[in-house]
Design a protein around this motif. Structure first.
Motif, PDB file in Angstrom:
ATOM      1  N   ASN A   1      14.395  26.736  28.887  1.00 29.55           N
ATOM      2  CA  ASN A   1      15.110  26.597  27.624  1.00 29.55           C
ATOM      3  C   ASN A   1      14.150  26.234  26.499  1.00 29.55           C
ATOM      4  OD1 ASN A   1      18.079  26.446  28.780  1.00 29.55           O
ATOM      5  ND2 ASN A   1      16.855  25.044  30.012  1.00 29.55           N
TER       6      ASN A   1
ATOM      7  N   VAL B   1      19.613  25.171  21.339  1.00 27.69           N
ATOM      8  CA  VAL B   1      19.135  25.333  22.711  1.00 27.69           C
ATOM      9  C   VAL B   1      19.283  26.807  23.068  1.00 27.69           C
ATOM     10  CG1 VAL B   1      19.374  24.698  25.133  1.00 27.69           C
ATOM     11  CG2 VAL B   1      19.872  23.006  23.347  1.00 27.69           C
TER      12      VAL B   1
ATOM     13  N   ILE C   1      14.307  24.186  23.204  1.00 33.32           N
ATOM     14  CA  ILE C   1      15.101  23.209  22.461  1.00 33.32           C
ATOM     15  C   ILE C   1      14.430  22.981  21.110  1.00 33.32           C
ATOM     16  CG2 ILE C   1      15.966  20.843  22.383  1.00 33.32           C
ATOM     17  CD1 ILE C   1      15.869  20.822  25.439  1.00 33.32           C
TER      18      ILE C   1
END
Length: 429
Positions: A406, A350, A408
């Motif tokens: 973010n 992440v 991921i």
């Protein structure tokens, strides 16, 4: 009337219980407020009638889109000052009953005297009317996507620049250009996915084709890009033909729920998952998991909000919902991770990059403002005002850690646990 600004300032300060940090200029030419502060321009008394009938954020949004409100001076400074008074107050006027609360009754009477007791003005044409029925059906999602993206590719060219990438760039330094930062982001995604010659990539929410082109041209991938926007698809296909990549890239106008031709070696989802909605997110994760081959990777690039102590208190921003991303929803990154893992993915990395999005948005605002007359020719004045406000306000939200973004990286790890990932994190290949 030659004192409208003074009366508006007094009304606002009485309602808010503190001094107004911006200056007001009213339709009658009067001004009031601290000298040298950013100026909130009330161009027409109709703005007050909008606030009378829709107190709070939606009334302000309608007046802004209609051109009845404007800001002169430091846009970011003014929004930061006003956010603390309007959007971040625990006693927001949106939640106050206008009949039971004496402050609101007094404010309503004052607005009637200043703005006139006429019927409520019609919402600006750019407002997305709330459709009936369930959220995130295929038809409703297609309408929502069309509202945001099918507004003219030439307008997006002006805002986004030559890269035509409508998601957070990846800045090596603050001195990088937007084009360099967007190329760096696309390359980062390809490296995280471990793309190599002949790999089959599904790009969910492919936009104007930038990710698909980069993956095919630089890494030799065979790409299927899907979007619900016909204007995006037409633009992407034209770019792909000009690049000589039609044998490697297919662009479809297709819902992710209708993709049936897996398996894929990798899936990129860049700035698309915000449109999926909480009621569909588990289904979305299950579909992407099923479309991947064993050992395949997913790169999910998604805006996240801060979690609420009481998640039932979360509400969608009305301005964003009516004018920018209808039916869009943000989730905390922890919830997104949990749903991906529940679908079977193994989360491997992440990377929070919220400061990068603030830089990106400020550059988009600069692009828009640098040729404002051309922007007005390429879309409606109301839509240009929408984009200027939402991008500037969003930049501040990223800078202040009100929202984040973010990347991921998740893997469909096969039985036995051989993920194919490198031993050292963030080497990617």
């Amino acid at each position: 009337m030659a004192d409208a600004a003074l009366r508006l300032t007094a009304l606002a300060e009485d309602l808010l219980g503190e001094a107004l940090p911006v200056r007001i200029r009213a339709w009658d030419g009067s001004e009031a407020g601290p000298p040298g502060a950013p100026v909130l321009v009330v161009r027409h008394r109709r703005a007050l009638r909008r606030l009378l009938w829709k107190p709070g954020e939606l009334g302000l949004a309608r007046a802004w889109v209609a051109g009845e409100l404007d800001i002169e001076g430091d846009l970011y400074g003014a929004l930061d000052l006003l956010a603390g008074l309007i959007w971040e107050r625990g006693d927001s006027t949106d939640s106050v009953h206008p009949v039971r609360d004496p402050r609101m009754r007094a404010a309503a009477k004052a607005l009637v005297r200043l703005g006139g007791a006429l019927p409520p003005p019609a919402p600006p044409a750019e407002e997305m009317r709330r459709p009936a029925g369930r959220r995130h059906t295929k038809r409703r999602d297609k309408d929502a996507i069309s509202h945001h993206y099918d507004v003219g590719n030439d307008f997006y060219e002006l805002v986004l620049g030559p890269s035509m990438v409508y998601s957070c760039a990846y800045w090596e330094s603050r001195d990088s250009t937007l084009e360099e930062a967007q190329r760096a982001k696309l390359d980062l995604v390809c490296r995280k996915l471990g793309l190599k010659e002949g790999d089959r990539l599904l790009d969910v929410g492919c936009g104007w084709g930038s990710m698909a082109i980069h993956a095919a041209r630089e890494y030799g991938a065979r790409v299927v890009g899907i979007t619900l926007s016909r204007e995006q698809a037409a633009y992407a296909r034209k770019r792909i033909a000009e690049e000589g990549l039609t044998d490697r890239i297919e662009i479809r106008v297709q819902d992710y729920r209708d993709v049936k031709d897996g398996p894929y070696d990798a899936i990129s989802s860049i700035g698309m998952a915000e449109h999926v909605g909480s009621v569909r997110y588990a289904e979305y994760a299950d579909i992407l998991y099923a479309l991947l081959t064993e050992g395949g990777r997913l790169l999910n690039h998604q805006i996240a909000r801060r979690p609420e102590r009481d998640e039932s208190a979360y509400h969608v921003d009305e301005f964003i919902d009516r004018y920018v991303f209808p039916d869009g929803e943000l989730a905390p990154v922890g919830r997104t991770l949990a749903i991906l893992e529940e679908a079977g993915f193994e989360a491997r990395d992440v990377e929070p990059i919220r400061e990068h999005y603030a830089l990106t948005l400020r550059q988009w605002v600069a692009n828009l403002e640098s040729d404002w007359p051309r922007a007005l020719r390429r879309t409606t004045p109301g839509r240009a005002r929408i984009w200027r406000l939402y991008m500037a306000a969003s930049a501040l939200s990223f800078e202040r850690n009100r929202i984040g973004v973010n990347q991921i990286l998740a893997v469909k790890t096969p039985p036995g646990g051989a993920s194919g990932m490198p031993l050292r994190a963030r080497t990617w290949n």
